[in-house]
Write a protein that holds these residues in place. Sequence first.
Motif, mmCIF file in Angstrom:
data_model
loop_
_atom_site.group_PDB
_atom_site.id
_atom_site.type_symbol
_atom_site.label_atom_id
_atom_site.label_comp_id
_atom_site.label_asym_id
_atom_site.label_seq_id
_atom_site.Cartn_x
_atom_site.Cartn_y
_atom_site.Cartn_z
ATOM 1 N N GLY A 66 -4.596 46.571 17.300
ATOM 2 C CA GLY A 66 -4.211 45.210 17.680
ATOM 3 C C GLY A 66 -2.838 44.793 17.198
ATOM 4 N N ASN A 67 -2.434 45.233 16.002
ATOM 5 C CA ASN A 67 -1.138 44.798 15.480
ATOM 6 C C ASN A 67 0.034 45.434 16.224
ATOM 7 N N LEU A 68 -0.212 46.476 17.026
ATOM 8 C CA LEU A 68 0.858 47.158 17.745
ATOM 9 C C LEU A 68 0.935 46.734 19.213
ATOM 10 N N VAL A 69 -0.100 46.069 19.702
ATOM 11 C CA VAL A 69 -0.155 45.689 21.117
ATOM 12 C C VAL A 69 1.028 44.809 21.534
ATOM 13 N N PRO A 70 1.392 43.741 20.800
ATOM 14 C CA PRO A 70 2.536 42.931 21.226
ATOM 15 C C PRO A 70 3.841 43.745 21.293
ATOM 16 N N PHE A 71 4.015 44.682 20.365
ATOM 17 C CA PHE A 71 5.211 45.537 20.323
ATOM 18 C C PHE A 71 5.281 46.405 21.588
#
Length: 154
Positions: A66-71
Amino acid sequence: MPTLKIFVGTVYGGALDVAEQVKPLFEQAGYEVSIYDQPTLDDLVGSPTDLALFCVSTTGSGDYPGNLVPFTRAIVDDGPDLSELRYGLIALGDSSYGDTFCGAGRSLDALLSEHGAYRLGERLEVDAMETFMADDAALPWAEAWIDEENLQVA
């Protein structure tokens, strides 16, 4: 001093642990190292990045944490030219998931390449079924990567 930016995609902290364990190796090699555990596209392209290392675990059926999805979504949506980017990639996964093993790392590798980035050396894929502590595989890989790719600057 050249910069190394370590971008982390993690669910339970394993990839962040790998990033923290390899950081001193790059500092000894002469880099100013920053770790991004909530990475944004601006972290990558907003200031010079001499070298990048991605430490990415896979979740679900080969999905990004989840923490990499916006990137990754920003790379897809904004389509930045990454032709100046040199990077390495450490992918964490579990081979019991079959075809989706290290899926997030493999997908990110392909995405970066599509936008012109150049991977130095081979991608490390760490299998949780074989390696209990991912840094047991990542540390020797990072040492070899620094040596084989002539990344020593100090």
